[in-house]
Design a protein around this motif. Sequence first.
Motif, mmCIF file in Angstrom:
data_model
loop_
_atom_site.group_PDB
_atom_site.id
_atom_site.type_symbol
_atom_site.label_atom_id
_atom_site.label_comp_id
_atom_site.label_asym_id
_atom_site.label_seq_id
_atom_site.Cartn_x
_atom_site.Cartn_y
_atom_site.Cartn_z
ATOM 1 N N TRP A 54 0.873 -1.180 0.000
ATOM 2 C CA TRP A 54 0.000 0.000 0.000
ATOM 3 C C TRP A 54 0.901 1.218 0.000
ATOM 4 O O TRP A 54 1.725 1.390 0.891
ATOM 5 C CB TRP A 54 -0.892 -0.004 1.229
ATOM 6 C CG TRP A 54 -1.950 1.046 1.184
ATOM 7 C CD1 TRP A 54 -1.885 2.305 1.729
ATOM 8 C CD2 TRP A 54 -3.225 0.955 0.561
ATOM 9 N NE1 TRP A 54 -3.050 2.988 1.486
ATOM 10 C CE2 TRP A 54 -3.897 2.183 0.760
ATOM 11 C CE3 TRP A 54 -3.882 -0.041 -0.160
ATOM 12 C CZ2 TRP A 54 -5.178 2.435 0.284
ATOM 13 C CZ3 TRP A 54 -5.156 0.209 -0.629
ATOM 14 C CH2 TRP A 54 -5.783 1.440 -0.409
ATOM 15 N N GLN A 55 0.786 2.044 -1.026
ATOM 16 C CA GLN A 55 1.618 3.247 -1.171
ATOM 17 C C GLN A 55 0.809 4.485 -0.854
ATOM 18 O O GLN A 55 -0.366 4.571 -1.222
ATOM 19 C CB GLN A 55 2.108 3.385 -2.615
ATOM 20 C CG GLN A 55 3.309 2.576 -2.934
ATOM 21 C CD GLN A 55 4.585 3.363 -2.692
ATOM 22 O OE1 GLN A 55 4.622 4.438 -2.097
ATOM 23 N NE2 GLN A 55 5.676 2.820 -3.150
ATOM 24 N N LYS A 56 1.443 5.455 -0.215
ATOM 25 C CA LYS A 56 0.866 6.782 -0.011
ATOM 26 C C LYS A 56 1.847 7.802 -0.548
ATOM 27 O O LYS A 56 3.022 7.767 -0.212
ATOM 28 C CB LYS A 56 0.602 7.058 1.469
ATOM 29 C CG LYS A 56 -0.528 6.233 2.037
ATOM 30 C CD LYS A 56 -0.807 6.629 3.473
ATOM 31 C CE LYS A 56 -1.989 5.859 4.003
ATOM 32 N NZ LYS A 56 -2.359 6.326 5.347
ATOM 33 N N ILE A 57 1.351 8.709 -1.385
ATOM 34 C CA ILE A 57 2.173 9.752 -1.975
ATOM 35 C C ILE A 57 1.609 11.095 -1.524
ATOM 36 O O ILE A 57 0.405 11.327 -1.639
ATOM 37 C CB ILE A 57 2.154 9.682 -3.524
ATOM 38 C CG1 ILE A 57 2.459 8.273 -4.026
ATOM 39 C CG2 ILE A 57 3.077 10.724 -4.125
ATOM 40 C CD1 ILE A 57 3.838 7.766 -3.723
ATOM 41 N N TYR A 58 2.478 11.980 -1.042
ATOM 42 C CA TYR A 58 2.055 13.278 -0.535
ATOM 43 C C TYR A 58 2.528 14.391 -1.454
ATOM 44 O O TYR A 58 3.575 14.282 -2.081
ATOM 45 C CB TYR A 58 2.613 13.496 0.873
ATOM 46 C CG TYR A 58 2.042 12.512 1.868
ATOM 47 C CD1 TYR A 58 0.905 12.834 2.597
ATOM 48 C CD2 TYR A 58 2.624 11.270 2.057
ATOM 49 C CE1 TYR A 58 0.365 11.925 3.497
ATOM 50 C CE2 TYR A 58 2.094 10.354 2.955
ATOM 51 C CZ TYR A 58 0.965 10.688 3.668
ATOM 52 O OH TYR A 58 0.418 9.785 4.548
ATOM 53 N N ASP A 59 1.772 15.487 -1.499
ATOM 54 C CA ASP A 59 2.207 16.636 -2.287
ATOM 55 C C ASP A 59 3.212 17.453 -1.481
ATOM 56 O O ASP A 59 3.533 17.128 -0.337
ATOM 57 C CB ASP A 59 1.019 17.479 -2.772
ATOM 58 C CG ASP A 59 0.256 18.183 -1.664
ATOM 59 O OD1 ASP A 59 0.789 18.335 -0.532
ATOM 60 O OD2 ASP A 59 -0.881 18.604 -1.912
ATOM 61 N N LYS A 60 3.714 18.521 -2.078
ATOM 62 C CA LYS A 60 4.773 19.299 -1.423
ATOM 63 C C LYS A 60 4.285 20.013 -0.158
ATOM 64 O O LYS A 60 5.083 20.420 0.661
ATOM 65 C CB LYS A 60 5.391 20.291 -2.399
ATOM 66 C CG LYS A 60 4.480 21.418 -2.820
ATOM 67 C CD LYS A 60 5.212 22.355 -3.748
ATOM 68 C CE LYS A 60 4.380 23.572 -4.058
ATOM 69 N NZ LYS A 60 5.095 24.524 -4.879
ATOM 70 N N ASN A 61 2.965 20.142 0.008
ATOM 71 C CA ASN A 61 2.416 20.771 1.211
ATOM 72 C C ASN A 61 2.077 19.758 2.298
ATOM 73 O O ASN A 61 1.535 20.127 3.331
ATOM 74 C CB ASN A 61 1.165 21.582 0.850
ATOM 75 C CG ASN A 61 1.494 22.706 -0.101
ATOM 76 O OD1 ASN A 61 2.473 23.426 0.076
ATOM 77 N ND2 ASN A 61 0.696 22.846 -1.146
ATOM 78 N N GLY A 62 2.387 18.493 2.043
ATOM 79 C CA GLY A 62 2.147 17.458 3.031
ATOM 80 C C GLY A 62 0.761 16.831 2.966
ATOM 81 O O GLY A 62 0.434 15.984 3.777
ATOM 82 N N PHE A 63 -0.044 17.232 1.986
ATOM 83 C CA PHE A 63 -1.366 16.636 1.820
ATOM 84 C C PHE A 63 -1.242 15.314 1.074
ATOM 85 O O PHE A 63 -0.432 15.176 0.151
ATOM 86 C CB PHE A 63 -2.305 17.545 1.013
ATOM 87 C CG PHE A 63 -2.775 18.759 1.753
ATOM 88 C CD1 PHE A 63 -3.649 18.647 2.821
ATOM 89 C CD2 PHE A 63 -2.353 20.018 1.363
ATOM 90 C CE1 PHE A 63 -4.091 19.773 3.488
ATOM 91 C CE2 PHE A 63 -2.787 21.150 2.022
ATOM 92 C CZ PHE A 63 -3.658 21.029 3.094
ATOM 93 N N LEU A 64 -2.057 14.356 1.458
ATOM 94 C CA LEU A 64 -2.116 13.094 0.748
ATOM 95 C C LEU A 64 -2.579 13.352 -0.683
ATOM 96 O O LEU A 64 -3.591 14.022 -0.896
ATOM 97 C CB LEU A 64 -3.092 12.146 1.465
ATOM 98 C CG LEU A 64 -3.179 10.720 0.954
ATOM 99 C CD1 LEU A 64 -1.820 10.019 1.019
ATOM 100 C CD2 LEU A 64 -4.199 9.948 1.780
ATOM 101 N N LYS A 65 -1.826 12.871 -1.660
ATOM 102 C CA LYS A 65 -2.140 13.082 -3.083
ATOM 103 C C LYS A 65 -2.735 11.810 -3.700
ATOM 104 O O LYS A 65 -3.724 11.866 -4.393
ATOM 105 C CB LYS A 65 -0.863 13.496 -3.829
ATOM 106 C CG LYS A 65 -1.040 13.771 -5.295
ATOM 107 C CD LYS A 65 -1.699 15.091 -5.548
ATOM 108 C CE LYS A 65 -1.733 15.404 -7.029
ATOM 109 N NZ LYS A 65 -2.640 16.468 -7.349
ATOM 110 N N TRP A 66 -2.075 10.678 -3.449
ATOM 111 C CA TRP A 66 -2.527 9.389 -3.949
ATOM 112 C C TRP A 66 -2.270 8.335 -2.903
ATOM 113 O O TRP A 66 -1.307 8.406 -2.151
ATOM 114 C CB TRP A 66 -1.735 8.973 -5.194
ATOM 115 C CG TRP A 66 -2.000 9.730 -6.434
ATOM 116 C CD1 TRP A 66 -3.212 9.876 -7.073
ATOM 117 C CD2 TRP A 66 -1.063 10.444 -7.226
ATOM 118 N NE1 TRP A 66 -3.065 10.628 -8.197
ATOM 119 C CE2 TRP A 66 -1.749 10.995 -8.327
ATOM 120 C CE3 TRP A 66 0.298 10.664 -7.129
ATOM 121 C CZ2 TRP A 66 -1.125 11.747 -9.308
ATOM 122 C CZ3 TRP A 66 0.923 11.410 -8.100
ATOM 123 C CH2 TRP A 66 0.205 11.943 -9.172
#
Length: 126
Positions: free
Chosen positions: A39-51
Motif C-alpha cells: 500500500w503506497q501513499k504519496i504526498y504533495d509538497k504541502n504534506g497533503f495526501l495526493k494518492w
Amino acid sequence: MSVTGNDSVYNILYEEVEKEEYEKYLKSRIDFEKCKPCWQKIYDKNGFLKWEGLFNTDCPIGEFREYENGNLLIVSNWRGTTKEEREVLFINQCSIKHGIWTYFKNGIISKTETYLDNKLIETKNF
C-alpha cells in the motif's frame, strides 16, 4: 507519479521543489522493487495526501484513491494485466480500469463509472 531530479531542478509530482524537500520525499518512498504488493501513499509538497493505493511494483492494482488538498476526488479500481494480455490487447499498461470508479465534488459523489477490462460500461451522474 514521477519523481525526477538533477543538479538544478527538482520535481515532486510535476511540481518544482527545493533540493531538501526532494531529498526528504525520496527517503519517505517505498522501494517499488520490494513492493509486491504494498500500500503506497504519496504526498504533495504541502504534506497533503495526493494518492494512495495498492501497488505491485509501480503498477496500481485494486483500489486507488486520488486527493486534492486532502480532499478525496476519485476512488478507482484497477486490475493488473499479464504479459499475454498486453500482447493480445496491444496495450503497454501494467494495469487497466476495472470495476467502479467514483468521483467526488465537495465530498459528495458526483459521478460513477463502471469498467470491465478497460471498457466503459456505464456512467451515472448524481
